[in-house]
Write an enzyme that holds these catalytic residues in place. Sequence first.
Site, PDB file in Angstrom:
ATOM      1  N   ARG A  87      12.703  -2.330   8.472  1.00 33.14           N
ATOM      2  CA  ARG A  87      12.303  -1.202   7.617  1.00 33.14           C
ATOM      3  C   ARG A  87      13.345  -0.926   6.531  1.00 33.14           C
ATOM      4  O   ARG A  87      13.567   0.239   6.171  1.00 33.14           O
ATOM      5  CB  ARG A  87      12.050   0.055   8.452  1.00 33.14           C
ATOM      6  CG  ARG A  87      11.078  -0.163   9.620  1.00 33.14           C
ATOM      7  CD  ARG A  87       9.653  -0.381   9.186  1.00 33.14           C
ATOM      8  NE  ARG A  87       9.039   0.809   8.683  1.00 33.14           N
ATOM      9  CZ  ARG A  87       8.295   1.648   9.409  1.00 33.14           C
ATOM     10  NH1 ARG A  87       8.071   1.405  10.671  1.00 33.14           N
ATOM     11  NH2 ARG A  87       7.764   2.693   8.875  1.00 33.14           N
TER      12      ARG A  87
ATOM     13  N   ARG B  91      12.518   5.143   3.084  1.00 34.93           N
ATOM     14  CA  ARG B  91      12.849   6.477   2.556  1.00 34.93           C
ATOM     15  C   ARG B  91      14.322   6.802   2.489  1.00 34.93           C
ATOM     16  O   ARG B  91      14.700   7.777   1.859  1.00 34.93           O
ATOM     17  CB  ARG B  91      12.118   7.536   3.385  1.00 34.93           C
ATOM     18  CG  ARG B  91      10.650   7.630   3.056  1.00 34.93           C
ATOM     19  CD  ARG B  91       9.889   8.375   4.124  1.00 34.93           C
ATOM     20  NE  ARG B  91       9.953   7.609   5.363  1.00 34.93           N
ATOM     21  CZ  ARG B  91       9.380   7.992   6.495  1.00 34.93           C
ATOM     22  NH1 ARG B  91       8.742   9.138   6.551  1.00 34.93           N
ATOM     23  NH2 ARG B  91       9.468   7.242   7.575  1.00 34.93           N
TER      24      ARG B  91
ATOM     25  N   ARG C  72       7.785   5.419  -4.631  1.00 34.17           N
ATOM     26  CA  ARG C  72       6.779   5.951  -3.710  1.00 34.17           C
ATOM     27  C   ARG C  72       6.028   7.125  -4.341  1.00 34.17           C
ATOM     28  O   ARG C  72       4.816   7.252  -4.174  1.00 34.17           O
ATOM     29  CB  ARG C  72       7.520   6.375  -2.438  1.00 34.17           C
ATOM     30  CG  ARG C  72       6.753   7.090  -1.407  1.00 34.17           C
ATOM     31  CD  ARG C  72       5.986   6.123  -0.527  1.00 34.17           C
ATOM     32  NE  ARG C  72       5.437   6.853   0.601  1.00 34.17           N
ATOM     33  CZ  ARG C  72       4.433   7.716   0.500  1.00 34.17           C
ATOM     34  NH1 ARG C  72       3.856   7.928  -0.662  1.00 34.17           N
ATOM     35  NH2 ARG C  72       4.008   8.367   1.562  1.00 34.17           N
TER      36      ARG C  72
ATOM     37  N   ASP D  29       2.356  -3.073   5.642  1.00 34.78           N
ATOM     38  CA  ASP D  29       2.400  -2.343   6.909  1.00 34.78           C
ATOM     39  C   ASP D  29       1.544  -3.087   7.916  1.00 34.78           C
ATOM     40  O   ASP D  29       0.604  -3.796   7.535  1.00 34.78           O
ATOM     41  CB  ASP D  29       1.886  -0.907   6.740  1.00 34.78           C
ATOM     42  CG  ASP D  29       2.273  -0.049   7.936  1.00 34.78           C
ATOM     43  OD1 ASP D  29       3.385   0.503   7.938  1.00 34.78           O
ATOM     44  OD2 ASP D  29       1.474   0.025   8.899  1.00 34.78           O
TER      45      ASP D  29
ATOM     46  N   TYR E  66      -2.676   1.882  17.995  1.00 41.63           N
ATOM     47  CA  TYR E  66      -2.940   2.848  16.910  1.00 41.63           C
ATOM     48  C   TYR E  66      -4.439   2.975  16.644  1.00 41.63           C
ATOM     49  O   TYR E  66      -4.939   4.058  16.346  1.00 41.63           O
ATOM     50  CB  TYR E  66      -2.210   2.431  15.623  1.00 41.63           C
ATOM     51  CG  TYR E  66      -0.705   2.615  15.711  1.00 41.63           C
ATOM     52  CD1 TYR E  66      -0.125   3.872  15.504  1.00 41.63           C
ATOM     53  CD2 TYR E  66       0.136   1.554  16.013  1.00 41.63           C
ATOM     54  CE1 TYR E  66       1.254   4.048  15.596  1.00 41.63           C
ATOM     55  CE2 TYR E  66       1.508   1.721  16.101  1.00 41.63           C
ATOM     56  CZ  TYR E  66       2.059   2.973  15.894  1.00 41.63           C
ATOM     57  OH  TYR E  66       3.418   3.144  15.991  1.00 41.63           O
TER      58      TYR E  66
HETATM   59  O1  CP3 Z   1      11.279  -2.631   4.936  1.00 43.40           O
HETATM   60  C1  CP3 Z   1      10.255  -2.802   5.609  1.00 43.40           C
HETATM   61  O2  CP3 Z   1      10.330  -3.183   6.782  1.00 43.40           O
HETATM   62  C2  CP3 Z   1       8.987  -2.526   4.897  1.00 43.40           C
HETATM   63  C3  CP3 Z   1       7.730  -2.968   5.443  1.00 43.40           C
HETATM   64  C4  CP3 Z   1       7.209  -2.266   6.685  1.00 43.40           C
HETATM   65  C5  CP3 Z   1       6.562  -0.992   6.730  1.00 43.40           C
HETATM   66  N1  CP3 Z   1       6.044  -0.822   7.974  1.00 43.40           N
HETATM   67  C6  CP3 Z   1       6.426  -0.023   5.615  1.00 43.40           C
HETATM   68  C7  CP3 Z   1       6.273   1.422   5.936  1.00 43.40           C
HETATM   69  C8  CP3 Z   1       7.137  -2.818   7.969  1.00 43.40           C
HETATM   70  C9  CP3 Z   1       7.721  -4.122   8.479  1.00 43.40           C
HETATM   71  C10 CP3 Z   1       6.387  -1.903   8.760  1.00 43.40           C
HETATM   72  C11 CP3 Z   1       6.040  -2.184  10.166  1.00 43.40           C
HETATM   73  C12 CP3 Z   1       5.386  -1.147  10.977  1.00 43.40           C
HETATM   74  N2  CP3 Z   1       4.510  -0.179  10.579  1.00 43.40           N
HETATM   75  C13 CP3 Z   1       5.504  -1.072  12.385  1.00 43.40           C
HETATM   76  C14 CP3 Z   1       6.313  -2.024  13.246  1.00 43.40           C
HETATM   77  C15 CP3 Z   1       7.760  -1.772  13.166  1.00 43.40           C
HETATM   78  C16 CP3 Z   1       8.207  -0.455  13.683  1.00 43.40           C
HETATM   79  O3  CP3 Z   1       8.893   0.241  12.914  1.00 43.40           O
HETATM   80  O4  CP3 Z   1       7.929  -0.132  14.825  1.00 43.40           O
HETATM   81  C17 CP3 Z   1       4.736   0.027  12.808  1.00 43.40           C
HETATM   82  C18 CP3 Z   1       4.587   0.521  14.249  1.00 43.40           C
HETATM   83  C19 CP3 Z   1       4.092   0.581  11.665  1.00 43.40           C
HETATM   84  C20 CP3 Z   1       3.136   1.709  11.597  1.00 43.40           C
HETATM   85  C21 CP3 Z   1       3.683   2.810  10.782  1.00 43.40           C
HETATM   86  N3  CP3 Z   1       3.748   2.794   9.389  1.00 43.40           N
HETATM   87  C22 CP3 Z   1       4.196   4.039  11.222  1.00 43.40           C
HETATM   88  C23 CP3 Z   1       4.311   4.455  12.678  1.00 43.40           C
HETATM   89  C24 CP3 Z   1       4.567   4.763  10.077  1.00 43.40           C
HETATM   90  C25 CP3 Z   1       5.052   6.185  10.037  1.00 43.40           C
HETATM   91  C26 CP3 Z   1       6.447   6.295  10.500  1.00 43.40           C
HETATM   92  C27 CP3 Z   1       7.376   6.292   9.333  1.00 43.40           C
HETATM   93  O5  CP3 Z   1       8.404   5.596   9.397  1.00 43.40           O
HETATM   94  O6  CP3 Z   1       7.079   7.027   8.389  1.00 43.40           O
HETATM   95  C28 CP3 Z   1       4.315   3.935   8.943  1.00 43.40           C
HETATM   96  C29 CP3 Z   1       4.572   4.275   7.523  1.00 43.40           C
HETATM   97  C30 CP3 Z   1       5.456   3.338   6.763  1.00 43.40           C
HETATM   98  N4  CP3 Z   1       5.313   1.982   6.737  1.00 43.40           N
HETATM   99  C31 CP3 Z   1       6.557   3.692   5.939  1.00 43.40           C
HETATM  100  C32 CP3 Z   1       7.060   2.491   5.426  1.00 43.40           C
HETATM  101  C33 CP3 Z   1       8.204   2.346   4.472  1.00 43.40           C
HETATM  102  C34 CP3 Z   1       7.031   5.093   5.651  1.00 43.40           C
HETATM  103  C35 CP3 Z   1       6.053   5.731   4.728  1.00 43.40           C
HETATM  104  C36 CP3 Z   1       6.586   6.553   3.567  1.00 43.40           C
HETATM  105  O7  CP3 Z   1       7.126   6.001   2.598  1.00 43.40           O
HETATM  106  O8  CP3 Z   1       6.383   7.761   3.621  1.00 43.40           O
END
Ligand code: CP3
Length: 345
Positions: free
Chosen positions: A28, A32, A41, A78, A154
Amino acid sequence: MTEPPVHKPLLDVLNGKRQAVPPVWLMRQAGRYLPEYQAVRKTAGSVLDLCFTPKLAAEVTLQPIRRFGFDGAILFSDILVIPHALGRSVRFTAGEGPQLEPLNEPSAIAALTPRADPAVLAPIYETIRLVKSALPKSVTFLGFCGGPWTVATYMIAGHGTPDQAPARLFAYRHPATFARLLDVLTDASVEYLANQLEAGVDAVQIFDTWAGVLPPDEFARWCIMPTQKIVTALRERMPSVKIIGFPRGAGSNMMRYLETVGVDAIGLDWMVDLAFARDAIQKRKPVQGNLDPLALLAGGDALDRSVDAIVAALAGGPFIFNLGHGILPPTPIAHVEQMLKRVRG
Ligand code: CP3
């Protein structure tokens, strides 16, 4: 005269070659905690809009590489783009995480379209081509998908829960229907990863974030079997593909995962004991991990001590430095810099 080939230290580790200085990237890492991410964003609208706008997705993929010089870039997308491409509603609301239309009726799973819409995912492959053309040649470009189990958790609940009880319960009550859902997700993941590799990523990671909530038999059926199918199908199409498996929280199920799934490297979560990681896991496969994201958030001596312990235990073999799970949004940038200095010496 042809240019000498530029080597990619992270990819070399995935090929089993230890590096004197461990390559580093962070799960990740586009996110943020970076002001430049926050700025993009804001202009993008939703997280999904960002995933499906190649110019912006490419920009946020490259931001952490420019700022920190990481050895790996991870595609900005994602794991939940797959349910979206299967026609399910997926939204990200600030502070609450993902919100999906819950899929808790067996009849709804029976009626699910068997194939992810390729037109929905096409912009992601365009992002890969844009990143590829801008990325320094020594940086390894990683694609990814979620483990079918994690994506299903999910889809069933419609959101994250502390132990993904809704999906576990559903799987006990309706095993054949749940198996169908995982088959659909498995096929979609194979297609999605193969397309990412064709578009130009160097390797892929399978994020099974919720592997750790499953008892052993369910772990074998819902985590190991689908992941093994993905790995086998990808290798049939692309024999030299490199795959990192990240079964978060697998604990004592890790050895079975390692022996059965056929991935090239294991992503370790922060709970894995370092002597076990070295003696039981790294003897067989390259490893990646496993700094506690909270140690990075805390900084100071706790961070230095944690980094030193990991490097001392694992840098003697094929090893990629990473977190044991995703970076937390309040993490100070100075702590990431401190960590990098410490790892790179
Ligand atoms: O740098 C990176 O890794 C970017 C790519 C990436 C994202 N999500 C972007 C994202 C990757 C590899 C993921 C994987 C992901 N997404 C997983 C597996 C890895 C882990 O962290 O467990 C899971 C379970 C998700 C599902 C998901 N997406 C959740 C639970 C959330 C909300 C939690 C959070 O961190 O906000 C997201 C949103 C998300 N996906 C964000 C990002 C950068 C945050 C959203 C924002 O910018 O507000």
